[in-house]
Motif scaffolding. Sequence first.
Motif, short mmCIF file in Angstrom:
data_model
loop_
_atom_site.label_atom_id
_atom_site.label_comp_id
_atom_site.label_asym_id
_atom_site.label_seq_id
_atom_site.Cartn_x
_atom_site.Cartn_y
_atom_site.Cartn_z
N HIS A 47 6.79 13.01 -14.01
CA HIS A 47 6.75 11.74 -14.75
C HIS A 47 5.70 10.83 -14.13
N PRO A 48 4.84 10.21 -14.93
CA PRO A 48 3.74 9.39 -14.39
C PRO A 48 4.18 8.13 -13.67
N VAL A 49 5.45 7.73 -13.79
CA VAL A 49 5.87 6.50 -13.12
C VAL A 49 5.75 6.64 -11.61
N PHE A 50 5.89 7.86 -11.09
CA PHE A 50 5.81 8.03 -9.64
C PHE A 50 4.39 7.79 -9.13
N ALA A 51 3.41 8.32 -9.85
CA ALA A 51 2.02 8.06 -9.47
C ALA A 51 1.68 6.58 -9.63
N ARG A 52 2.21 5.96 -10.68
CA ARG A 52 1.94 4.53 -10.90
C ARG A 52 2.50 3.71 -9.74
N SER A 53 3.68 4.08 -9.30
CA SER A 53 4.30 3.35 -8.19
C SER A 53 3.50 3.52 -6.90
N ALA A 54 3.10 4.76 -6.62
CA ALA A 54 2.33 5.01 -5.40
C ALA A 54 0.98 4.29 -5.44
N TYR A 55 0.33 4.33 -6.60
CA TYR A 55 -0.98 3.67 -6.73
C TYR A 55 -0.86 2.16 -6.53
N SER A 56 0.29 1.60 -6.92
CA SER A 56 0.45 0.15 -6.81
C SER A 56 0.49 -0.30 -5.35
N PHE A 57 0.90 0.60 -4.45
CA PHE A 57 0.82 0.24 -3.03
C PHE A 57 -0.63 -0.04 -2.65
N GLY A 58 -1.51 0.86 -3.06
CA GLY A 58 -2.92 0.66 -2.75
C GLY A 58 -3.49 -0.56 -3.41
N GLU A 59 -3.06 -0.84 -4.66
CA GLU A 59 -3.56 -2.03 -5.37
C GLU A 59 -3.25 -3.31 -4.62
N THR A 60 -2.15 -3.32 -3.89
CA THR A 60 -1.74 -4.52 -3.17
C THR A 60 -2.08 -4.44 -1.68
N GLY A 61 -2.99 -3.53 -1.31
CA GLY A 61 -3.49 -3.49 0.06
C GLY A 61 -2.67 -2.68 1.03
N GLN A 62 -1.63 -1.97 0.57
CA GLN A 62 -0.80 -1.17 1.47
C GLN A 62 -1.30 0.28 1.42
N PHE A 63 -2.45 0.50 2.04
CA PHE A 63 -3.15 1.76 1.91
C PHE A 63 -2.40 2.92 2.56
N THR A 64 -1.81 2.68 3.71
CA THR A 64 -1.08 3.74 4.40
C THR A 64 0.11 4.20 3.57
N ALA A 65 0.82 3.25 2.95
CA ALA A 65 1.97 3.60 2.12
C ALA A 65 1.52 4.42 0.92
N ALA A 66 0.39 4.04 0.29
CA ALA A 66 -0.13 4.81 -0.84
C ALA A 66 -0.48 6.23 -0.40
N ARG A 67 -1.14 6.36 0.74
CA ARG A 67 -1.49 7.69 1.26
C ARG A 67 -0.25 8.55 1.48
N ASP A 68 0.77 7.97 2.11
CA ASP A 68 1.99 8.73 2.42
C ASP A 68 2.71 9.18 1.15
N HIS A 69 2.74 8.31 0.13
CA HIS A 69 3.39 8.69 -1.12
C HIS A 69 2.66 9.84 -1.80
N PHE A 70 1.33 9.78 -1.84
CA PHE A 70 0.59 10.86 -2.49
C PHE A 70 0.64 12.14 -1.65
#
Length: 849
Positions: free
Chosen positions: A486-509
Motif C-alpha cells: 500500500h502506498p501509504v507506507f512510502a508516503r509516511s516514510a517520505y514525509s520524514f524526509g520532507e520535514t528534515g528527519q533524514f535518518t528516520a526516512a532512511r531507516d523506514h525505507f
Amino acid sequence: MTTEPSLPNGEEQPDQCLGSSPRAGGDRIEQTGNYGPTLGKGKQKNKFEIGTLTLEQRVPQEPAPWPHQVGVIPPAARSFQHRAEADKLRRMVDGGGTAVLAQVLTGMGGVGKTQLAADYARAAWGDDSEAGGLDVLVWVTASARSEIVSGYAQAGVELCRADPGDPERAARSFLGWLTPKAGAKSCRWLIVLDDVADPADLRGLWPPVSSHGRTLVTTRRRDAALISDGRQLVEVGLFTEPEALAYLTASLNAHGRGEPTDELTSLATDLGRLPLALAQAVAYIRDSGDSVAVYRRLLADRATKLADIAPDRLPDDQEVALAAAWSLSIDRADTLRPAGLARPMLHLTAMLDPNGIPQAVLTSEPVLTHLAAHRTRTSPDTTQTPAPVSTRDAVRALRALHRLSLIDHSPDTPNQAVRIHQLIQRATRDTLTPDRYGQIARTAADALLAAWPEIPRDTVLIQVLRANTTALAACAEDALHGPRFHPVFARSAYSFGETGQFTAARDHFQSFAETAREHLGPNHRYTLSCRGNLAWWQGMAGDKAGAVEAHAELLDDLVRVLGEDDPDTLIFRGNLAWWRGMEGDAAGAAEAYADLLDDLVRVLGDNHHPDTIPTRANLAEWRAKAGDAAGAVEANAELLDELVRVLGKDHPHTLTVRANLAGWRGEAGDAAGAAAAYTELLKDLVRVLGNDHPDTFTIRGELAQWRGKAGDAAGAAETYAELLDDQLRVLGDDHPALLTTLPNLAGWRATAGDAAGAADAYEHLLAVRRRLLGQDHPHTLAAWSSFANLRGEAGDAAGAATVTAELLEHMVRVLGEDHPDVEIVRHNLAGWQREATRGNDQLSGNDRS
C-alpha cells in the motif's frame, strides 16, 4: 343478591408514609437484599367468604425501622485501590452547602465505576455520625427500566407500605415518599443506580431533589440528558501509573507471586491501565502459573485473542470476560442515529492510533464509501442499494460511539479528534474474519492516504498521520504487504524526509526494502523503488559516498531489469548525478545531467516536457558549481520564465528554480539582489507552504545569509534569531536543523558586534551538539572552543578561562597531550588566564601594565 364489601386497596398514599420508624438505638438493621420480581415477602392475608365468592385482603407490611438498606452493595474488589475520583466524589457529595445532589459517574466499561460507587456507599452507610450517617440506602442494578422499577418497588414495599402486586405504582409511591414535605421528619437517603444503559430508562424515575438526599448513577453513557437539572458528570478514567503498579503488586504479592517492578510497570502499560483488564490478567497469571513476562508475550502475539488469555473463573464477581466487555455497548451505539454506522466506524478506529486519529481520516471518501457498503443491516433484504453516507453521518457515528464511551471524540482538536483504548481496539479486531480484517485495514490505509495533504503545511497533522500509519502497520502489516504494497507506507516514510528527519526516512525505507525483497523478490519494481529511496535518504542523512555507491549498484539492476529508457531508470540516473556532485565532483555531475537531458529529449520528444524541467534546473546548478555562476543565473532565468508560463508561479518546480536563481545571483556578486529575490520568494512560500514548512525555514536561512553578505549583519542576526525561535517551537531542541541555524546566528551576532549574544548562541549550539553528536565529536569540541572565546570577548575573561580549562582537560583525554588542537586550546587558556589576572589587578588598583 350478594353485596361486595368495600375493601382497602393495600397502598398508603405517600403523605401517609412519612412516619417511618426512627433509628432504633443506632443499631443496624439487616439489609433485605430482596429486590426483583418477588415483592410479597412478609405479607399477611385475611379471607372473607360471601356466598360462593371468596375475597382475599392483603394487609400492608409495616414500614421497616431506620436505618434500612434495600439492595446489595457489591463487595469490594480484592486489592481495591483508593483513587483520586473517590476523593472528588466525596467532596462533591458531602460538600455541605455547596454539595451537588446528584452525580453521574461515567466512563468506558471496565474503569471501575461500580467499585467507586460501592466504596462511597459503604463509607456513607457505615458513618454513624449525626451529620453524615444515612437513614436509608437503596442500591439498584439499573441496566433496564424494569430493574429500576423493581428496585424502587421493593423499597416502596419495605419503607412505605406499598402494594407489592403493582410494581409501577409501588415505585411511584417510593419516589413520592422521598419527596420532602413540610413538617415531616427528615430522612437522609442515598439512591445508587448502577449501570444505567439508556437515559430513557430513567424517564420519570429520577429521585427527587432533596437537601437530605443524594443520587449516584454509574453509566457508560455520556448523553446530555444525564446531566440536566443540576446533575454533575464525573469522568472516571483509567488507573494512574502508581495506582496500576500498586494494584498489580498487591494482587500478586498476596498470593506469593513476587514479580520484577519493571515487568509489572510494562504489563500495566500493555493493558492500558484498565482496572478490569488488570484484575483478569492477575487471575489468569495466578491460575496458569505463568510469569508476567510469559503473559506479556502472549498478549503481544497478534495470533492470541483476548478470549485465549481470560481466566476460567472471573475474579471479584465480574460478569463478563474482557473480550466481551464492550459488546453490549457496541450493540446500543449501533442503534443510535444514524443507525448501523457505529459498528463499521469502530472497526476502522480499531486499526489506527489509539492516541489520536484525525477527523479528516474518518470522514474521508474511502471511509464514507466503506460505511455505506457495510452499514449494519436492520432488514433481511440484501438486494437494497446501500444509501450514501455523508460527512455529517460519519461525524454522528463518531458521536454515537462517544456517547457509549467506546471512543473519546473531541471535534475541537481535529488533528487528534478520536482517541480509543487499545483493548477496545484489540477486542474489536478479534471479532473480524481474516477477509474482513484485510478489507478494513485497506480502507484505513486508503483513508490515511486520502487525508494526507499534498503540501505539508500542518506539521502536527503530518506527525499524527505518521503515527496512525505506524499503528496500522503494527496490526495489519501482512494484510497490506501483498502483491502490491500500500502506498501509504512510502508516503509516511517520505514525509520524514520532507520535514528534515533524514535518518528516520532512511531507516523506514531500509525496512521497506527488506520487507519488499522478502515478499516480492529482488527484481520487483517496488523493491527497486524502495532501494532507490533508501539510497537517496542515505545521502541526505550524511553518507554521500554511500549514496553514490548505492545509486550506481541500483542503476545497473534497473538497466538489467527494466531497460535503459524506463522512467524509473532515467529518474535514478538523475539521482546518481546529483550525489556525485554532492560528493565533490561538480563537473562530473554537470556532464551526467547533460547526457541525461539528451536521452530525456529523445524519449519524450520535447525539450519543454515537464519531466525534463528538473534535469534542466540541475544541469544549470552543477555547471554553476563547477565555476559558471553567471551562466547559472542566465540558465535559471530562462527556465523560470518558461515554468511560470507552463506550470504557474506556485508550482514546486517554479519555486525551486526561483530559489536557485536568487542564490546564484548572490554567488555571481549581487548580494543585495539575492536578498531582495529571497524576500519576494519567502512571501510566496509562506502563502503556499505555510510559515513552519521546512522549505520555508530553508529560504528564511538563505535570506538571513544574503542580508548579512549585503552588509546588514544586524538584520541577518535578527532574521536568524526569529528563525531559531520558530524551529524550536516546531522541531524541538534536538533537531539537526539547529546545527545550521545556531552557528550562523552566532557568526552574524559577532559580526554585528554582539559578542555576548554570539556566546549565548554558541552555548546553545554546544548543548545541541553534545546531545546529537556526543561529547567527543570534533564539531562539539569546536563549538566548546568558540563558546569559551566569545565569552572572553564579551568581557568575561575569568569565565572564558574556566570553560577553556574544562575543554583542555577533555581534549587531552580524547586527543592526547601532543595533538595540535590541544596546543591551540592550551595557548588560548594561557591568554584568558592573563586577561582574567589583569582584570583582577585593575579592580584592586594593582594594575602594572
